[in-house]
Design a protein around this motif. Structure first.
Motif, short mmCIF file in Angstrom:
data_model
loop_
_atom_site.label_atom_id
_atom_site.label_comp_id
_atom_site.label_asym_id
_atom_site.label_seq_id
_atom_site.Cartn_x
_atom_site.Cartn_y
_atom_site.Cartn_z
N CYS A 151 0.94 -1.11 -0.06
CA CYS A 151 -0.02 0.08 0.04
C CYS A 151 1.05 1.29 -0.02
N SER B 218 -10.58 3.32 2.99
CA SER B 218 -10.78 4.32 2.04
C SER B 218 -9.57 5.07 1.39
N GLU B 219 -8.36 4.42 1.84
CA GLU B 219 -7.22 5.29 1.23
C GLU B 219 -7.02 5.25 -0.13
N PRO B 220 -6.43 6.17 -0.73
CA PRO B 220 -6.11 5.91 -2.46
C PRO B 220 -5.08 5.13 -2.45
N LYS B 221 -4.81 4.32 -3.71
CA LYS B 221 -3.76 3.67 -3.94
C LYS B 221 -3.47 2.38 -2.98
N CYS B 222 -4.68 1.93 -2.46
CA CYS B 222 -4.55 0.64 -1.59
C CYS B 222 -4.16 -0.49 -2.40
N CYS C 233 -1.87 2.02 6.33
CA CYS C 233 -3.24 1.94 5.68
C CYS C 233 -4.38 1.06 6.26
N GLN D 279 -7.13 -3.27 -4.48
CA GLN D 279 -6.67 -3.29 -5.98
C GLN D 279 -6.72 -4.81 -6.16
#
Length: 294
Positions: free
Chosen positions: A248, A257-261, A253, A265
């Motif tokens: 991550c 809700s965090e981006p680029k998790c 993380c 993915q």
């Protein structure tokens, strides 16, 4: 002083197994009550005894883990028994058990029982769930006490270990133990069709010998609440989520809700099962909303 292992606790007495396999009936010294230490089945202890019926536990040695319900220590593994039907197989409940087991540093073994009672279509669904959990790294057995299926695989897994059998009432835990050791004649109850569950059939904690292993003949994890698990610890209890989380973007993380998790993915590309992630997210919110204990 001799060292032994508590095999049974009943009516204020502790039955300690010595190095020769003999049982010594012991009481706990008053110092345990003073220090708020309660000897548990599974404990390694130092004791003194003039004979087999008049001994005293002097010291409880360090535990690697302990459970509240059932009250037992130094458990190596939990056999999580879930029936294919009556009651229906529940991956949500299984994942709840898995989190509790993982958080107590106990190795889980998944045992899906009553496979002889389901239709061909349902068999395929159960086998797909079994494949999913095996890919994560869990040991999964499909068993039937009626057809004697899977029992030859389960017995060697108990060797030289302390095991607890856990799962809903009515899934066949006592039937499995009776099949592994018929002389036990443990009480079994038919499932209540009106409630969709069975009744508890065990009354005290005791380690019974099955093959070359010891098994607690009392239901494990009667409390399924996440009372001692913190939200940040939850990923450790989902091996595939913990592994993916190393990639991550953000340290710490939550995978919610965090981006680029990396976890989300992998859920999107199918390498982490959607149902497992949904359970993780549900448990995470449950823990976050838990009222603090004082």
């Amino acid at each position: 002083m001799p060292e032994g292992k508590i095999i049974k606790a009943l009516s204020g007495f502790y039955y300690v197994q010595d190095e020769n396999g003999e049982l010594i009936q012991c009481r706990g010294r008053g110092v345990f009550r003073k220090n708020k230490v309660t000897p548990l089945v599974g404990d390694h202890v130092l004791y003194q005894a003039e004979n087999n019926t008049d001994g005293y536990i002097l010291e409880v040695l360090e535990r690697k883990n302990e459970l509240v319900r059932p009250p037992i220590a130094n458990v190596d593994q939990a056999i999580l028994v879930f029936s294919a039907i009556k009651p229906d197989f529940s991956p949500l409940l299984l994942d709840r058990f898995l989190v509790l087991v993982e958080s107590n540093d106990i190795e889980p073994i998944i045992c899906i029982s009553k496979t002889d009672l389901i239709s061909d279509d349902a068999v395929q669904e159960i086998k797909e769930y079994a494949r999913n959990y095996r890919e994560i790294g869990y040991h999964v057995l499909l068993t039937s006490t009626k057809e004697k299926e899977g029992l030859d695989q389960l017995l060697p897994l108990l060797e030289n270990r302390i095991s607890v059998f856990a799962g809903q009432s009515g899934v066949g835990k006592s039937s499995l133990l009776n099949s592994l050791r018929p002389d036990l004649e443990l009480e079994t109850n038919e499932i209540s069709m009106s409630l969709g569950r069975g009744k508890h059939t065990t009354r005290h904690v005791e380690l019974i010998k099955i093959g070359n292993g010891l098994v607690a003949d009392t239901p494990g994890f009667s409390s399924l609440e996440f009372l001692t698990i913190e939200a940040e610890e939850l990923p450790y209890c989902f091996p595939e989520i913990y592994e993916a989380g190393a990639n991550c973007k953000f340290r710490g993380c939550t995978h919610i809700s965090e981006p680029k998790c990396a976890v989300r993915q992998r859920v999107e590309d199918g390498s982490i099962e959607q149902f497992r992630y949904d359970h993780y997210a549900s448990f995470y919110e449950e823990i976050k909303e838990r009222k603090p204990r004082y």
